[in-house]
Enzyme design. Sequence first.
Site, PDB file in Angstrom:
ATOM      1  N   GLU A   1       0.853  -1.195   0.000  1.00 27.91           N
ATOM      2  CA  GLU A   1       0.000   0.000   0.000  1.00 27.91           C
ATOM      3  C   GLU A   1       0.888   1.244   0.000  1.00 27.91           C
ATOM      4  OE1 GLU A   1      -1.988   0.372   3.759  1.00 27.91           O
ATOM      5  OE2 GLU A   1      -3.555   1.657   2.970  1.00 27.91           O
TER       6      GLU A   1
ATOM      7  N   LYS B   1      -9.904   1.409  -1.765  1.00 28.24           N
ATOM      8  CA  LYS B   1     -10.132   0.887  -0.398  1.00 28.24           C
ATOM      9  C   LYS B   1     -11.495   1.319   0.142  1.00 28.24           C
ATOM     10  CE  LYS B   1      -7.394   0.629   3.908  1.00 28.24           C
ATOM     11  NZ  LYS B   1      -7.135   1.685   4.901  1.00 28.24           N
TER      12      LYS B   1
ATOM     13  N   CYS C   1      -4.945  -3.586   3.081  1.00 28.91           N
ATOM     14  CA  CYS C   1      -4.625  -3.326   4.489  1.00 28.91           C
ATOM     15  C   CYS C   1      -5.793  -3.588   5.445  1.00 28.91           C
ATOM     16  CB  CYS C   1      -4.112  -1.887   4.597  1.00 28.91           C
ATOM     17  SG  CYS C   1      -3.251  -1.496   6.129  1.00 28.91           S
TER      18      CYS C   1
END
Length: 299
Positions: free
Chosen positions: A60, A134, A176
């Site tokens: 990321e 995300k 993540c």
Amino acid sequence: MDRERASQAKGTPDGTPEGPPLVAVCQLTSTDDVDTNLRECEDLVCRASVRGARAVFLPEASDFLCGSGSQASGLTQGLDGPIVQAFRDMARRHGVWLSVGVHERGPTWSEDGRVYNSHLLLDEHGEVRAVYRKTHLFDVDLPGVVRLKESDYTLPGPCIAPPTATPIGMVGLGICYDVRFPEFSQRLRQSGAEVLTYPSAFTLTTGMAHWEPLLRARAIETQCYVVAAAQAGRHSTPRGSAPAPRVSFGHGVVVDPWGCVVAQCGHGNSLALAEVDTGLVRNVRSSMPVHEHRRHDLY
Ligand SMILES: O=C(O)CNC(=O)[C@H](CS)NC(=O)CCC(=O)C(=O)O
């Protein structure tokens, strides 16, 4: 994909079987110096390709990682900008599929500076084959330990990207903090994923407590490979513009569909190689068909 499998079955020119394709999971310490970060990424991609990896996984925020949202907004480009072009060139030059996390200007960026936290999957010709933004934002306040409010400068992505067919199998994209949401990984699994990817920048505190169990649980529940590239160490800010530097947990890993950690990065900027065997995915799923045992009538 079938052509890939067929050529794999034929083996190498001297007749030895080639085996399943190799992937490289990478670890990196990004800073606010984009050019240096890109050079470090290229070095890892080059090393991975020389060692035979078909797909390379970068963490990321491989473009930059800094302490402040306003700084992030300033450094962020669109997907048509030179940063993504640099990653596309890297994939093409080294002939590998590339998974990479970058910041992306959101639709209202020019008014409010808001960005997406995006995950791109590039093919070996440098074409963008999938984009995932995300969806779960990390707004967490552990008093005196970790305080991050991603939603201050980031927009949540609107959807889950369908898995993409690649030489290592069907790849599903997360990022993540998404790893904490099993429903998300189940949805990717239902849509055909064989490999789940979570490029990450886990904090040191939460990483020590949760990183490996979360990744292994997602692999065991979905019976997918899980590839998690990681930011690692102290993200110094050479231009000195950010507050206290962040520290990331590292420990980039590949977990197999039985839940074994089959590769783990070492210290600092590094990579680790693993085989990704879709035959193992099929075996694990047929010998323990948890997916078919789900009680949709109860939950
Ligand atoms: O904001 C950027 O520039 C890059 N993005 C990140 O570093 C993100 C949001 S702050 N980090 C996480 O999601 C950590 C999750 C985590 O540590 C956990 O789930 O425990």
